[in-house]
Motif scaffolding. Structure first.
Motif: not given
Length: 221
Positions: A5, A39, A42, A46, A71, A152
């Protein structure tokens, strides 16, 4: 190979891996804010949350969770009636605990191991010292060859810039040029990736930069 992550990669890069015990390059309040930002990114990538006009909202049903404790704490915070909390509110709410939660994640993943000292409490060491150079490789290449990068890595570059950790890339570039290249990568996220739901990523890193700046101002008051 599956990557860690974003917040785990940022955590690793933000520490001096040449020491026996990991020590952060920056102060923990600032790093905690940056890790919350990672976080959030991410969760955007996602598909768990959206960011609209500086407010964070869930994209998924309230009975669905990521399985990652930190998360899911963030998800719980944003699952409120519209328009949802602001980026700054989420950053400040979760920054005190995010450093420790990311440490726990890396320990449970077998990347860090805990070492105990009688007087100074637990310290942490890398299980594989090469994990940091490998993590550093992607953002280094992105700075030199941005056209070869991925989302990313671009997001990691943006976080490195907003946290003021450009020097950890160990690139033979003047500081001003390195910052300019990282800024261009950050700004390019909106043009390189067509999904509009990804376009707030630079807004998240800008909020991280602002929050860290506010910490610095508070120290001198």
């Amino acid at each position: 190979m599956q990557r860690l992550p974003l917040r785990a990669e940022l955590y690793l890069l933000a520490h001096d891996e040449d020491r026996t015990d990991l020590r952060p390059w920056t102060n923990l309040p600032a790093l905690g804010i940056a890790l919350v930002g990672a976080c959030l990114i991410d969760l955007v990538i996602t598909g768990w949350i959206d960011v609209t006009d500086d407010h964070v909202s869930p994209r998924t049903a309230s009975n669905q969770w990521t399985g990652d404790y930190a998360s899911d704490l963030v998800l719980h915070t944003v699952r409120v009636p519209p328009p949802g909390p602001t980026l700054a509110e989420v950053l400040y709410r979760h920054s005190p605990d995010m450093y420790q939660e990311t440490t726990n994640l890396l320990v449970h993943s077998g990347i860090l191991r805990r070492t105990r000292r009688r007087l100074r409490g637990p310290r942490f060491q890398l299980v594989d010292p090469m994990v940091v150079p490998r993590t550093r490789g992607a953002p280094r290449q992105a700075v030199e060859y941005p056209e070869r990068s991925d989302l990313h890595t671009d997001a990691l570059c943006a976080l490195i810039r907003s946290t003021g950790l450009e020097s950890i890339l160990y690139l033979n570039l003047p500081a001003s040029e390195l910052r300019a290249r990282l800024d261009a990568i950050t700004d390019g996220i909106r043009t390189r990736f067509s999904d509009p739901r990804l376009h707030p990523i630079p807004d998240i890193t800008a909020a991280v930069d602002t929050a860290i700046g506010a910490l610095s101002v508070a120290v001198y008051r």
